[in-house]
Design a protein around this motif. Structure first.
Motif, PDB file in Angstrom:
ATOM      1  N   ALA A 176       0.832  -1.200   0.000  1.00 64.88           N
ATOM      2  CA  ALA A 176       0.000   0.000   0.000  1.00 64.88           C
ATOM      3  C   ALA A 176       0.867   1.251   0.000  1.00 64.88           C
ATOM      4  O   ALA A 176       0.367   2.361  -0.134  1.00 64.88           O
ATOM      5  N   MET A 178      -7.378   1.119   2.607  1.00 57.22           N
ATOM      6  CA  MET A 178      -7.154  -0.104   3.371  1.00 57.22           C
ATOM      7  C   MET A 178      -8.382  -0.387   4.237  1.00 57.22           C
ATOM      8  O   MET A 178      -9.155   0.525   4.554  1.00 57.22           O
ATOM      9  N   ARG A 208      -5.789  -4.397   1.312  1.00 54.16           N
ATOM     10  CA  ARG A 208      -6.082  -3.339   0.337  1.00 54.16           C
ATOM     11  C   ARG A 208      -7.498  -3.489  -0.201  1.00 54.16           C
ATOM     12  O   ARG A 208      -7.934  -4.593  -0.509  1.00 54.16           O
TER      13      ARG A 208
END
Length: 600
Positions: A371, A401, A503
């Motif tokens: 991420a 997230m 994610r």
């Protein structure tokens, strides 16, 4: 040629000063020392051996892996006025005899040779009678069994240590992790104090990675930002290469296939077209690329997961060698992870090698699922560091997230309760309460995990399962059926239930290729763009007349400088970076005439 390195840099290459650690490396080798050089593609690695080879007494011997790469480099050097040649198996009769005479008489500055040719007894005997300024081994990562592109013929090059003990040795590469570097140094007996690590960062390259959703649509959106530009599209199989090239042609692009299964003459024809024409897309397997020195590749796309971070770094590194902005896109999915794992487990490699390959795959999956900044993750793998770059997809649009703990527990429970033998699509169907007749047949419409995942759609569940595989909580069987099972780490997760952040999958349109990048020429004021295109047309005309790739005359970067500065005389043109004396003599008047037409 014997001259001061700075004089060679200016008169041959047209540059006033060295970049980065080039000067340090050149001085080190000029003093007769060995050197290991790790420098990113486009960072000027070739100058580190070419200039001391010309400045020191004798002929520079350059070991290179491919005939095409040698031919490309020799052509560019000759255009710059350097006495260079390549010794390879393609030379016949008079050509070979003429080259041997040039070697014996000291008429060459640089000789390129493949390792297989170099180590022949007759070649070694000739070279023992020829004063050598240095020996440079390019693409040195090919020497390491831990590297991503190991070549047994390269391993035999350690014979050069005893054959030419008093000649400075250089090993150069753009791609080598710590174990690979250590092995190169050991085999070529180059001391760690003679190693120059210039970093891995390619700031002009924009990195983007996305889950496969509709790969052809995603590729087409990506190519929308690259109209009229050359690039490479990598596919894993020969069949996919052929089919993708045909589809791109149907979409109005000029696309050519390249893979090891093609006829050699057809492969060579396609490679030559890619080098010498504008706006060509090469659709290729990894068999294509190392032999290409084309500086104006503006994009590289992977339609399948590459083999490792090293392979990804090297393949994306074929974009933007001239330092101008370039884009990359990698698409990957669950099937790619399973296939790459299968390649490892079914290979004949010894277990230590397989263990290394598993670690490399894990690192690559970490890059795909991060991420954070892609560049930070990529450079970290090689032991290099960077601040968030602002020039990758996760920097431009940070992914959302979510707490995926419950979702992971549901997925793992579903895999367990269905017997740990079904693939991704089936597990997703069970979680969503699908009406698939197989679900009823196996009685899985009556288990506790049937329909418990309706809070997510199928795309999100696929992304969750893919991340669980990347995190090694879930294994994929390797017998061709792709069944999912729970790993030991997954069982520990079920017992301990730690918080797991995952994610949120990007929306399909996020792979539009919206880098905001415009063609390099648009960095020029609008008034200069017409001149830039006129200079490009003249370059193409001159290249066709000599059967040369256009970039060996002048790079786009040099043409941009010419269009911006508009020199009116030879002395003014000589100040433009990339214009050496030989090219000024050969092309100066022609390009000055084009510039004069645009003076107001």
């Amino acid at each position: 040629m014997t001259a001061h390195p700075l004089h060679i840099l200016k008169t041959v290459y047209g540059y006033d000063a060295f970049r980065g650690r080039q000067a340090e490396i050149v001085d080190h080798v000029m003093a007769g020392n060995n050197a290991f050089v790790l420098m990113p593609t486009g960072g000027g690695k070739s100058l580190c051996y070419q200039i001391p080879a010309m400045a020191r007494p004798g002929m520079g011997l350059i070991v290179s892996p491919l005939i095409a790469l040698m031919a490309d480099q020799v052509t560019a050097l000759r255009q710059a006025g350097v006495r260079a040649a390549a010794l390879n198996s393609d030379l016949q009769g008079d050509e070979r005899h003429s080259l041997w005479r040039d070697i014996s008489s000291g008429a060459l500055d640089l000789l390129y040779v493949a390792p297989e040719t170099l180590l022949r007894p007759d070649i070694l005997d000739l070279l023992h009678r020829t004063p050598l300024s240095l020996i440079a081994i390019d693409e040195a990562h090919c020497l390491s069994q831990w590297g991503h592109d190991f070549r047994p013929s390269y391993r035999q090059l350690d014979a050069l240590v005893t054959e030419f003990p008093d000649t400075p040795r250089m090993a150069l590469t753009a791609t080598a992790d710590a174990p690979t570097r250590a092995e190169i140094l050991s085999h070529l007996r180059i001391a760690e104090s003679d190693a120059f690590i210039a970093g891995f960062d390619r700031p002009n390259i924009r990195y983007a990675i996305a889950e496969k959703d509709n790969p052809r649509a995603q590729l087409k959106r990506f190519l929308g930002a690259h109209e009229g530009e050359s690039g490479i599209v990598y596919c894993l199989s020969k069949r996919k290469t052929e089919e993708t090239a045909a589809w791109l042609c149907d979409q109005g692009y000029v696309a050519l296939p390249y893979h090891a299964g093609m006829d050699k003459a057809e492969r060579q024809t396609n490679q030559t077209r890619f080098q010498r024409e504008e706006a060509i897309i090469m659709v290729a397997t990894i068999a294509f690329g190392m032999g290409i020195d084309k500086p104006d590749v503006r994009f590289v796309a992977h339609l399948d997961l590459p083999g490792s971070i090293e392979a990804y770094y090297q393949e994306t590194g074929r974009a933007g060698r001239d330092g101008l902005p370039s884009d990359t896109l990698m698409l990957y999915g669950y099937e790619d992870i399973a296939l790459r794992s299968r390649f490892i487990e079914t290979s004949d490699a010894p277990e230590p090698r397989k263990r290394i390959e598993r670690q490399k795959l894990d690192a690559l999956l970490g890059l795909t699922e991060t991420a954070g900044c892609r560049r930070q993750a990529l450079l970290s793998y090689f032991g290099d560091h960077s601040e968030p770059c602002g020039n990758c997809d996760t920097c431009a649009e940070p992914p959302d997230m979510f707490d995926g703990t419950i979702a992971a527990l549901k997925a793992l429970s579903c895999i367990y309760k269905t017997g740990e033998r079904f693939g991704q699509a089936y597990i997703v169907d069970v979680l969503l309460g699908g009406a698939d007749e197989r679900i009823a047949q196996f009685g899985h419409d009556r288990i506790s995990t049937y329909g418990i995942g309706k809070e997510h759609d199928s795309r999100t569940w696929r992304a969750i399962l893919r991340q669980l595989i990347a995190l090694r909580l879930v294994n994929v069987d390797l017998d061709g059926h792709g069944g999912l099972s729970i790993s030991e780490a997954g069982r520990q997760f079920l017992r301990e239930k730690p918080v797991l952040m995952l994610r949120v999958p990007a929306k399909p349109q996020a792979t539009r290729g919206k880098s905001g990048r415009k063609p390099a020429s648009t960095t020029l004021p609008e008034a200069d763009q017409a001149l830039f295109h006129a200079l490009r047309e003249k370059r193409t005309e001159l290249a066709r007349a000599q059967n040369l790739p256009p970039y060996v005359i002048f790079h786009d970067k040099t043409l941009i400088e010419l269009a911006a500065a508009r020199p009116g005389s030879r002395s003014q043109m000589a100040k433009i970076p990339g214009v050496g004396e030989a090219k000024l003599d050969r092309y100066g008047e022609v390009f000055l005439a084009v510039i004069a037409e645009y003076e107001t």
